[in-house]
Design a protein around this motif. Structure first.
Motif, mmCIF file in Angstrom:
data_model
loop_
_atom_site.group_PDB
_atom_site.id
_atom_site.type_symbol
_atom_site.label_atom_id
_atom_site.label_comp_id
_atom_site.label_asym_id
_atom_site.label_seq_id
_atom_site.Cartn_x
_atom_site.Cartn_y
_atom_site.Cartn_z
ATOM 1 N N GLY A 261 0.471 -1.097 0.044
ATOM 2 C CA GLY A 261 -0.023 0.299 0.002
ATOM 3 C C GLY A 261 0.814 1.272 0.063
ATOM 4 O O GLY A 261 0.252 2.477 0.275
ATOM 5 N N HIS A 262 2.087 1.228 -0.205
ATOM 6 C CA HIS A 262 3.039 2.449 -0.251
ATOM 7 C C HIS A 262 2.841 3.099 -1.492
ATOM 8 O O HIS A 262 2.547 2.537 -2.564
ATOM 9 C CB HIS A 262 4.473 1.956 -0.159
ATOM 10 N N ASN A 263 3.058 4.492 -1.469
ATOM 11 C CA ASN A 263 3.040 5.223 -2.636
ATOM 12 C C ASN A 263 4.545 4.927 -3.262
ATOM 13 O O ASN A 263 5.301 4.891 -2.564
ATOM 14 C CB ASN A 263 3.215 6.707 -2.274
ATOM 15 N N VAL A 264 4.295 4.700 -4.495
ATOM 16 C CA VAL A 264 5.589 4.128 -5.274
ATOM 17 C C VAL A 264 5.877 4.817 -6.621
ATOM 18 O O VAL A 264 4.978 5.183 -7.377
ATOM 19 C CB VAL A 264 5.217 2.472 -5.521
ATOM 20 N N PHE A 265 7.187 4.995 -6.823
ATOM 21 C CA PHE A 265 7.587 5.593 -8.202
ATOM 22 C C PHE A 265 8.201 4.329 -8.704
ATOM 23 O O PHE A 265 9.389 4.081 -8.017
ATOM 24 C CB PHE A 265 8.543 6.720 -7.942
ATOM 25 N N LEU A 266 7.756 3.770 -9.769
ATOM 26 C CA LEU A 266 8.114 2.429 -10.281
ATOM 27 C C LEU A 266 8.853 2.857 -11.672
ATOM 28 O O LEU A 266 8.456 3.831 -12.345
ATOM 29 C CB LEU A 266 7.145 1.451 -10.645
ATOM 30 N N THR A 267 10.285 2.824 -11.800
ATOM 31 C CA THR A 267 11.206 3.278 -12.682
ATOM 32 C C THR A 267 12.289 2.161 -13.057
ATOM 33 O O THR A 267 12.083 0.970 -12.644
ATOM 34 C CB THR A 267 11.878 4.626 -12.452
ATOM 35 N N GLY A 268 13.097 2.733 -13.988
ATOM 36 C CA GLY A 268 14.034 1.582 -14.429
ATOM 37 C C GLY A 268 14.077 1.885 -16.025
ATOM 38 O O GLY A 268 13.453 2.469 -16.553
ATOM 39 N N SER A 269 15.241 1.356 -16.527
ATOM 40 C CA SER A 269 15.672 1.706 -17.864
ATOM 41 C C SER A 269 14.629 0.850 -18.831
ATOM 42 O O SER A 269 13.969 0.165 -18.528
ATOM 43 C CB SER A 269 16.908 1.090 -18.092
ATOM 44 N N ALA A 270 14.534 1.296 -19.956
ATOM 45 C CA ALA A 270 13.681 0.865 -21.358
ATOM 46 C C ALA A 270 13.826 -1.008 -21.023
ATOM 47 O O ALA A 270 14.952 -1.518 -21.214
ATOM 48 C CB ALA A 270 14.082 1.230 -22.572
ATOM 49 N N GLY A 271 12.782 -1.635 -21.167
ATOM 50 C CA GLY A 271 12.905 -2.948 -21.458
ATOM 51 C C GLY A 271 12.957 -3.668 -19.939
ATOM 52 O O GLY A 271 13.123 -4.847 -19.856
ATOM 53 N N THR A 272 12.749 -3.015 -18.811
ATOM 54 C CA THR A 272 12.715 -3.650 -17.481
ATOM 55 C C THR A 272 11.528 -4.168 -16.981
ATOM 56 O O THR A 272 11.349 -4.911 -15.869
ATOM 57 C CB THR A 272 13.374 -2.779 -16.544
ATOM 58 N N GLY A 273 10.524 -3.956 -17.913
ATOM 59 C CA GLY A 273 9.209 -4.499 -17.679
ATOM 60 C C GLY A 273 8.121 -3.816 -16.575
ATOM 61 O O GLY A 273 7.510 -4.175 -15.869
ATOM 62 N N LYS A 274 8.193 -2.612 -16.921
ATOM 63 C CA LYS A 274 7.449 -1.483 -15.989
ATOM 64 C C LYS A 274 5.984 -1.755 -16.206
ATOM 65 O O LYS A 274 5.132 -1.925 -15.262
ATOM 66 C CB LYS A 274 7.946 -0.019 -15.986
ATOM 67 N N THR A 275 5.692 -1.565 -17.584
ATOM 68 C CA THR A 275 4.196 -2.085 -17.848
ATOM 69 C C THR A 275 3.615 -3.528 -17.584
ATOM 70 O O THR A 275 2.780 -3.442 -17.139
ATOM 71 C CB THR A 275 3.908 -1.578 -19.407
ATOM 72 N N TYR A 276 4.575 -4.282 -17.617
ATOM 73 C CA TYR A 276 4.236 -5.715 -17.383
ATOM 74 C C TYR A 276 3.756 -5.790 -15.831
ATOM 75 O O TYR A 276 2.788 -6.302 -15.383
ATOM 76 C CB TYR A 276 5.119 -6.833 -17.615
ATOM 77 N N LEU A 277 4.783 -5.015 -14.980
ATOM 78 C CA LEU A 277 4.582 -5.009 -13.541
ATOM 79 C C LEU A 277 3.056 -4.419 -13.209
ATOM 80 O O LEU A 277 2.529 -4.954 -12.411
ATOM 81 C CB LEU A 277 5.871 -4.498 -12.675
ATOM 82 N N LEU A 278 3.027 -3.307 -13.745
ATOM 83 C CA LEU A 278 1.805 -2.463 -13.569
ATOM 84 C C LEU A 278 0.540 -3.511 -13.786
ATOM 85 O O LEU A 278 -0.426 -3.304 -12.908
ATOM 86 C CB LEU A 278 1.802 -1.206 -14.359
ATOM 87 N N ASN A 279 0.617 -3.971 -14.937
ATOM 88 C CA ASN A 279 -0.548 -4.726 -15.330
ATOM 89 C C ASN A 279 -0.574 -6.127 -14.119
ATOM 90 O O ASN A 279 -2.088 -6.306 -13.767
ATOM 91 C CB ASN A 279 -0.382 -5.533 -16.529
#
Length: 576
Positions: A13-31
């Motif tokens: 439940g923490h407020n989160v800034f999800l980041t990382g270089s291109a291709g690290t799966g940010k959208t996949y993790l969001l989904n």
């Protein structure tokens, strides 16, 4: 940080800034997290700053969700007018989690406005009204357009960012890129120091011939170069063009918004051997936004293009839909069109979010820091790179981003170590308490049922679209409309309608189609021709399903009877 750790921090439940270089799966993790919340009946909103970015995650634009029009900043007078709107209360009151993707494109003013609106609607002094804030993006990607210059350009510079007490989750595992050479280049660009070794790689890719069955997508910095290349390449193809007109519903003003905020084309001219790119995600059909392919033919019945993609798979492309919702969530406009664009060339800006197997990239006219990084991070490996030029700006990144990136990494390491020190039981308790606190369900039967519903919805989405379009045709047939009338009403080709009728005749054998029969004399001529052709028993006269080719009958009848009459007659002949 690994995706598994980041997901656990999100679940707590923490407020989160999800980041990382291109291709690290940010959208996949969001989904993954979105599915987790939906399974537990948690009220969430999925947003992004642009229409294209929102379409990548099946969300809404920030401006549309909060009902602020084209504004970036919200003053007290405008906020008062927003608070009077009942539909916004219904939308925001139950909201527990706000997700914003592509945060790099959100200006400080807009970020501050979101905080201000949520505080007002939640009657709370807590940052963002006390709900969970999940931000995803990479500040090395393209920045927002700002009127304040470089001194106040990014969302992290807003006071609201500091107040949100975000836990940074810096993903480090690479999934898109498949070779260490490209990974090293991208990491060096992010460090602000590109080595001579990387420059050697660029030189080896300069105007390199790529191993591919078809031409690859070219990425350019300017629209005029892209449009010129695509038009020139299409003109070079000898086959006759096929025009696919979008089917639009709504006012001109609302439709214009769809076309402006997405890659969909009102008129799409295609030819056999044209290079195309998919502009929507459809996992069931076998393509994602950015899948590259070549048109190898067009379906003889529906006229739909058949695409051979980079992997060798063949896909018959059905129309997709783009919708515009108003602030009340009502659909105000719909565009139905093939999810394709000519793909000999694209702008770097429009390639953001795509994954390309191969690309020809021209960075000789780069004018914005981050453009080179975005372009190079679209491809999977340097094997798929043909470089046409570089300039001094191409590999540069904003110094402000270099400085903040180090702090984000350090913060991520701290949160990672703290969270990984917790036991599994402690992590589970945090996740459980967050769900209970926000009126979600922890009942395993409910969760299991919701999982099944989400899975079923995902699998049947394409079937339902086809079923709906078939039903529309069937309903008009029940009203005794002919092919031309239905095609006009539905704004699709006669050929497509006839393919619908063929399917309907098989699915509903008792459905009355007699009003479509050609006159007795014409029907007799066609039937006699079919029987004589059948007696010849030539395999070259037949389609794969064993039916006779329309052209064979057309030629046999000395081109005196139209194709549509022959197609309809065949339906009645095989259903006797």
């Amino acid at each position: 940080m690994k995706q598994t750790t980041a997901l656990e921090i999100l679940k707590a439940g923490h407020n989160v800034f999800l980041t990382g270089s291109a291709g690290t799966g940010k959208t996949y993790l969001l989904n993954q997290y979105i599915d987790y919340l939906k399974e537990r009946n948690m009220a969430l909103a999925i947003t992004a700053p642009t229409g294209i970015a929102a379409s990548h995650i099946n969300g809404m634009t920030i401006h549309s969700f909060f009902g602020i029009g084209i504004r970036e900043s919200v003053d007290d007078w405008f906020l008062d007018s927003l608070v009077q709107k009942e539909f916004l209360h219904k939308r925001i009151n139950k909201l527990k989690v706000l997700i914003i993707d592509e945060i790099s494109m959100v200006s400080p003013d807009l970020f501050h406005s979101i905080d201000k609106i949520l505080r007002a609607f939640k009657y709370s002094d807590k940052p963002f009204g006390g709900l969970q804030l999940v931000l995803s993006g990479d500040f090395f990607q393209l920045p927002p357009i700002s009127s304040h210059g470089n001194s106040s350009r990014f969302a992290w510079q807003a006071e609201a960012w500091k107040n949100a007490e975000l836990k940074s989750c810096y993903l480090t595992e690479k999934f898109r890129q498949s070779d260490q050479s490209l990974i090293n280049i991208l990491d060096e660009i992010r460090s602000g120091d590109v080595s001579e070794e990387s420059m050697k790689v660029f030189r080896s890719c300069y105007k390199k011939e790529l191993k591919s069955d078809f031409k690859v997508t070219r990425l350019y910095t300017h629209n005029k170069d892209v449009d010129r290349i695509n038009e020139e390449e299409l003109e070079l193809l000898k086959d006759k063009p096929k025009l696919f007109q979008s089917r639009d519903k709504g006012s001109k003003k609302n439709l214009a918004k769809i076309f402006k905020s997405s890659l969909v084309k009102e008129e799409l001219e295609l030819k056999k051997k044209a290079l195309v790119i998919f502009i929507k995600n459809n996992y069931e059909a076998g393509y994602i936004n950015g899948t590259l392919g070549e048109i190898i033919s067009f379906d003889k019945n529906s006229g739909a293009p058949i695409i051979k993609i980079f992997s060798g798979r063949k896909i018959t492309v059905e129309p997709a839909e783009w919708k515009l919702e108003n602030n009340k969530g009502e659909i105000k406009a719909t565009v139905s069109q093939l999810p394709l664009r000519l793909a000999w060339a694209l702008t770097i800006h429009k390639s953001q979010g795509m994954t390309l197997d191969a690309a020809e990239i021209d960075l000789s006219k780069t004018f914005e820091t981050g453009q080179g990084y975005v372009a190079l991070s679209r491809i999977r490996s340097t094997e798929g790179l043909r470089l046409m030029g570089l300039n001094d700006v191409a590999l540069k990144v904003d110094q402000l981003i270099l400085n903040i990136d180090k702090k984000i990494k350090e913060s991520s390491d701290i949160h990672k170590n703290k969270f990984e020190a917790l036991s599994t039981a402690e992590k589970d308790l945090l996740a459980r308490e967050f769900i209970i606190k926000n009126n979600g369900t922890i009942n395993e039967d409910d969760i299991s049922s919701n999982k099944k519903d989400l899975k079923t919805k995902s699998k049947t989405i394409n079937i339902s679209v086809k079923t709906n379009t078939l039903k529309l045709t069937k309903d008009l047939l029940a009203k005794k409309k002919n092919v031309a009338e239905i095609a006009k009403l539905r704004k699709i080709s006669d050929k497509t309608i006839i393919s619908h009728i063929k399917k309907i005749s098989k699915l509903y054998p008792d459905f009355d189609l007699n009003h479509l029969k050609p006159d007795t004399k014409t029907l007799g001529k066609i039937f006699r021709a079919i029987k004589k052709i059948e007696l010849e028993k030539k395999s070259t006269n037949l389609l794969k399903d064993g039916s006779i080719k329309l052209k064979v009958i057309f030629d046999y009848l000395k081109e005196e009877i139209p194709y549509d009459d022959i197609a309809l007659a065949l339906i009645f002949y095989y259903n006797q």
